[in-house]
Design an enzyme around this catalytic site. Structure first.
Site, PDB file in Angstrom:
ATOM      1  N   TYR A   1      -9.473 -10.976  -6.532  1.00  0.00           N
ATOM      2  CA  TYR A   1      -8.553 -11.193  -7.645  1.00  0.00           C
ATOM      3  C   TYR A   1      -8.907 -12.447  -8.434  1.00  0.00           C
ATOM      4  O   TYR A   1      -8.451 -12.627  -9.561  1.00  0.00           O
ATOM      5  CB  TYR A   1      -7.115 -11.273  -7.126  1.00  0.00           C
ATOM      6  CG  TYR A   1      -6.678  -9.978  -6.491  1.00  0.00           C
ATOM      7  CD1 TYR A   1      -6.350  -8.883  -7.272  1.00  0.00           C
ATOM      8  CD2 TYR A   1      -6.645  -9.839  -5.110  1.00  0.00           C
ATOM      9  CE1 TYR A   1      -5.992  -7.674  -6.689  1.00  0.00           C
ATOM     10  CE2 TYR A   1      -6.284  -8.636  -4.516  1.00  0.00           C
ATOM     11  CZ  TYR A   1      -5.968  -7.564  -5.316  1.00  0.00           C
ATOM     12  OH  TYR A   1      -5.621  -6.370  -4.738  1.00  0.00           O
TER      13      TYR A   1
ATOM     14  N   HIS B   1      -4.036  -8.895   4.112  1.00  0.00           N
ATOM     15  CA  HIS B   1      -5.487  -8.895   4.238  1.00  0.00           C
ATOM     16  C   HIS B   1      -5.900  -9.721   5.451  1.00  0.00           C
ATOM     17  O   HIS B   1      -5.438 -10.848   5.626  1.00  0.00           O
ATOM     18  CB  HIS B   1      -6.148  -9.502   2.990  1.00  0.00           C
ATOM     19  CG  HIS B   1      -6.101  -8.612   1.795  1.00  0.00           C
ATOM     20  ND1 HIS B   1      -6.287  -9.074   0.510  1.00  0.00           N
ATOM     21  CD2 HIS B   1      -5.905  -7.274   1.677  1.00  0.00           C
ATOM     22  CE1 HIS B   1      -6.197  -8.069  -0.345  1.00  0.00           C
ATOM     23  NE2 HIS B   1      -5.969  -6.972   0.342  1.00  0.00           N
TER      24      HIS B   1
ATOM     25  N   ARG C   1       0.869  -1.180   0.000  1.00  0.00           N
ATOM     26  CA  ARG C   1       0.000   0.000   0.000  1.00  0.00           C
ATOM     27  C   ARG C   1       0.906   1.232   0.000  1.00  0.00           C
ATOM     28  O   ARG C   1       2.080   1.162   0.395  1.00  0.00           O
ATOM     29  CB  ARG C   1      -0.887   0.023   1.245  1.00  0.00           C
ATOM     30  CG  ARG C   1      -1.802  -1.183   1.413  1.00  0.00           C
ATOM     31  CD  ARG C   1      -2.608  -1.047   2.697  1.00  0.00           C
ATOM     32  NE  ARG C   1      -3.550  -2.142   2.895  1.00  0.00           N
ATOM     33  CZ  ARG C   1      -3.297  -3.236   3.625  1.00  0.00           C
ATOM     34  NH1 ARG C   1      -2.115  -3.363   4.231  1.00  0.00           N
ATOM     35  NH2 ARG C   1      -4.199  -4.185   3.760  1.00  0.00           N
TER      36      ARG C   1
ATOM     37  N   ARG D   1      -0.201  -2.693  -6.711  1.00  0.00           N
ATOM     38  CA  ARG D   1      -0.569  -3.705  -5.715  1.00  0.00           C
ATOM     39  C   ARG D   1      -1.555  -4.701  -6.312  1.00  0.00           C
ATOM     40  O   ARG D   1      -1.425  -5.913  -6.127  1.00  0.00           O
ATOM     41  CB  ARG D   1      -1.157  -3.009  -4.489  1.00  0.00           C
ATOM     42  CG  ARG D   1      -1.642  -3.929  -3.368  1.00  0.00           C
ATOM     43  CD  ARG D   1      -2.014  -3.056  -2.164  1.00  0.00           C
ATOM     44  NE  ARG D   1      -2.849  -3.729  -1.194  1.00  0.00           N
ATOM     45  CZ  ARG D   1      -2.391  -4.447  -0.181  1.00  0.00           C
ATOM     46  NH1 ARG D   1      -1.085  -4.638  -0.051  1.00  0.00           N
ATOM     47  NH2 ARG D   1      -3.209  -4.998   0.697  1.00  0.00           N
TER      48      ARG D   1
ATOM     49  N   HIS E   1      -1.946   2.200  -6.215  1.00  0.00           N
ATOM     50  CA  HIS E   1      -2.617   0.962  -5.824  1.00  0.00           C
ATOM     51  C   HIS E   1      -2.727  -0.016  -6.984  1.00  0.00           C
ATOM     52  O   HIS E   1      -2.882  -1.223  -6.773  1.00  0.00           O
ATOM     53  CB  HIS E   1      -4.009   1.286  -5.278  1.00  0.00           C
ATOM     54  CG  HIS E   1      -4.395   0.444  -4.104  1.00  0.00           C
ATOM     55  ND1 HIS E   1      -3.733   0.493  -2.897  1.00  0.00           N
ATOM     56  CD2 HIS E   1      -5.368  -0.493  -3.968  1.00  0.00           C
ATOM     57  CE1 HIS E   1      -4.293  -0.366  -2.061  1.00  0.00           C
ATOM     58  NE2 HIS E   1      -5.272  -0.976  -2.683  1.00  0.00           N
TER      59      HIS E   1
ATOM     60  N   LYS F   1      -2.019  -1.837   8.094  1.00  0.00           N
ATOM     61  CA  LYS F   1      -3.142  -1.215   8.787  1.00  0.00           C
ATOM     62  C   LYS F   1      -3.178  -1.639  10.246  1.00  0.00           C
ATOM     63  O   LYS F   1      -2.923  -2.793  10.571  1.00  0.00           O
ATOM     64  CB  LYS F   1      -4.462  -1.607   8.091  1.00  0.00           C
ATOM     65  CG  LYS F   1      -4.649  -0.983   6.717  1.00  0.00           C
ATOM     66  CD  LYS F   1      -6.007  -1.334   6.149  1.00  0.00           C
ATOM     67  CE  LYS F   1      -6.255  -0.628   4.812  1.00  0.00           C
ATOM     68  NZ  LYS F   1      -7.587  -0.953   4.250  1.00  0.00           N
TER      69      LYS F   1
END
Length: 300
Positions: free
Chosen positions: A279, A270, A148, A247, A244, A172
């Protein structure tokens, strides 16, 4: 309790108890600010402990006139979290947002670049410019490690474990993970460290920051977006790409070449496999290959 006090307390809760990132907290607070602005504009005097479902429904109705379904969902989700917090702290008995439905939105498939397009974009970088070597290392790191933007700009020199073939990434909620790093990306980062980064007189608090701006400070998110936008324009790309996109391309190309979805989930950081599963919808050709290679009844 005033709205401003409630927003301040909620912000502290998100930062301290939930451990959310600054960007996530800002988004939640922005949702509350939009509601506050609506109440003030329409001279509606009501506290966060007393606001009714009807008032909130009217607010969402007004929002729907100017925002798309995805943005509406974002606001509804933010307000539901806020009022859940109010219930948790005992300020309210129930969440007035519970009966307000979120608009249905289709799952947006991420934009990707082909390997040829990525090569073309990186080849557009002018290595004669002072920032050229740095920018090339930045794009290779975005694509090579699937980071990210916030993870990239916060990357430290002390996070590089090239001997082991990994970098330590802070994602995150300040959650850390180790991501494999390939030889090409390692080489370009090493060249940048040995050459152009050493020419920048870094600020004291940025001595360990990997990618620096010309003033010796950490790069901003906006600067990374600008770098990608300018390169896209120079390469005459018609696609609307962002940092992004690298990514997304990282994950998509791994999946297309047979990588395990769980492994991709870990590398992307994730929390849920369902986030990574998007994806699977980008290119289904590999799914047919799985059947042809592994199913016992693939042949007569």
């Amino acid at each position: 309790m005033t709205w401003q006090q409630a927003k301040k307390d909620f912000k502290n809760y998100l930062l301290i108890e939930r451990g959310l990132s600054g960007n996530s907290v800002s988004n939640y607070c922005l949702d509350i600010s939009k509601l506050i602005n609506y109440l003030e504009t329409n001279s509606i005097v009501v506290s966060p402990t007393k606001i009714s479902v009807e008032t909130l429904q009217q607010f969402i109705y007004e929002v729907a006139k100017i925002l798309n379904a995805r943005s509406q969902s974002r606001i509804i989700s933010g307000l539901k979290s806020f009022f859940n917090y109010m219930v948790f702290e005992g300020y309210r008995e129930s969440n007035p947002m519970e009966l307000i439905e979120t608009p249905k939105i289709g799952r947006k498939l991420p934009d990707t670049l082909s390997t040829v397009e990525i090569d073309e974009l990186i080849d557009t970088i002018d290595l004669n410019k002072k920032e050229g070597e740095r920018n090339k290392a930045i794009l290779e790191t975005l694509y090579g490690c699937g980071l990210r933007v916030s993870e990239l700009i916060n990357l430290k020199i002390s996070d590089l474990f090239f001997k082991e073939g990994f970098i330590k990434v802070t994602g995150k909620g300040d959650k850390q993970r180790f991501v494999p790093i390939g030889d090409i990306t390692q080489t370009l980062i090493s060249q940048y460290l040995e050459n152009s980064r050493g020419e920048v007189p870094f600020k004291k608090n940025a001595s360990d920051v990997l990618f620096l701006n010309r003033r010796g400070n950490m790069l901003t998110r906006a600067m990374i977006f600008t770098i990608v936008k300018n390169l896209s324009k120079a390469a005459n790309f018609q696609k609307n790409i962002s940092p992004h996109t690298f990514r997304h391309s990282f994950a998509t190309h791994l999946l297309e070449n047979g990588a395990d979805l769980r492994a991709i989930q870990q590398m992307l950081g994730h929390e849920s496999i369902t986030t990574t599963e998007i994806y699977m919808h980008v290119d289904k050709s590999h799914l047919q290959k799985v059947i042809l290679d592994f199913h016992p009844r693939r042949n007569y």
